[in-house]
Motif scaffolding. Sequence first.
Motif: not given
Ligand code: S3P
Length: 429
Positions: A21-22, A26, A94, A97, A125, A165-168, A193, A312-313, A336, A340
């Motif tokens: 999904k991520s 992207r 995702t 953001r 954020r 620590p958030s990849a989003q 991630r 985290i997921d 965190e 969600k």
């Molecule tokens: C994601 C990042 C994570 C994850 C989400 C997908 C992404 O969230 O929990 O399901 O695709 O970058 P956060 O970056 O807010 O931790």
Amino acid sequence: MIKKVAPAFSLNGTITPPADKSISQRAAIFALLHDGKSVIKNYSPAEDPQSTLSCVELLGASVTQLDDVVVVEGRGRYGIQPLSDELDCGNSGTAMRLLSGVLVGSGSSVYLIGDPSLSARTMKRIIDPLESMGAHILARNGMFAPLFVTREDPLIPIEFELPIPSAQLKSCILLAGLFGETPTKVIETVPSRDHTERLLNLDVEVVDGKRVISASLNNKIPNQSYTIPADFSAAAFWLVAGSILPDSEIRLENVGLNPTRTGLLDILLKMGADITIENKHEEGAEPAGDIIVKSAQLRNIDLDPKVIPNCIDELPILAVAMMYAQGTSIISGAEELRHKETDRIMAIAKMLDAVGGVYEEMEDGLVIRGNPEFEFESGEFDSFHDHRIAMASAVLSLKGKSDSEIESAESAAVSYPSFWDDLDGLVEG
Ligand code: S3P
């Protein structure tokens, strides 16, 4: 939809979980930014990636989807042309953001809306750093969607140390930074991630143990033509189910094995799981392979808070593994999880309550008393419209003595539309 889940004695078979999904989301957004055609193979059919694809189309890309192949004709950074003043991100944090970053970078003025769950998640954020880059963002109560995103002043590149620590959040700021003449730098102390860095081929330096990722107009946006691997986060449900049900063996094919995503694999191995990997290879910029899981006796674990971003997921399904492990397990440093699709610490606690599990809820995690012999009659589970809670509850239901019920089970389609069919297939073995 209320779904009845019958007890299962074992699970056997081979499945390919849906595409990541991520990465799918992207791929679609980066293909919009690329000037030219991208052919994305194995694009996820799940609701979140489909919401993102619709938004990408409304931002001016031409999108054709035939089965799991998506062709995106991107217009390049300067070709972004909103065809609507509203983008619907559905349930996807995702999408909201990352697209906010693109809108701020390109100076487009658009409303971003989402479903009730997404509209209850804080956007503060991203709002603060994007405003420091010159954006103006109107949000309900200053932090919730609908968001109105606009930028009239020149873009200001920033140096930004991630407070969480958030990849989003990381990706949002880097995407806005891609439109700046000088680099925007995002500094990460705890790695999250890294798909954005990989798929955009961004510069990453390590300074004093911190990752410094840069993005500016100088970064050429690569063509996004590759095959997306299966989602490790979807495979996670079967890794736990195959471990805790006796006489089980499940083969999960072509699953993404990016080390910033596979925290659960390392955790389950430490707990004594029987998991092996075959056919390791690269799919585009991402590692992938087949995962084979067999039943095993699990033992307890006290999770190092540093590993939380990499699993985290997977914490809802890990809680189910902990229920059937010998001894008491601890999840901490996971505050965190409360932000969600729902408050997942609360939702996990309710899931355990539904079967009479023994646990303690903390502000930043849970202490779970495991018992490999734990028995319950059946459960009535509330998924809180959260896909991962619905699927974790389904795996837990397999251990009951009679049929359990899962409310709003259709939410699984947010990330895994074929979950219930795959479950039936593995039960029939
Ligand atoms: C994601 C990042 C994570 C994850 C989400 C997908 C992404 O969230 O929990 O399901 O695709 O970058 P956060 O970056 O807010 O931790």
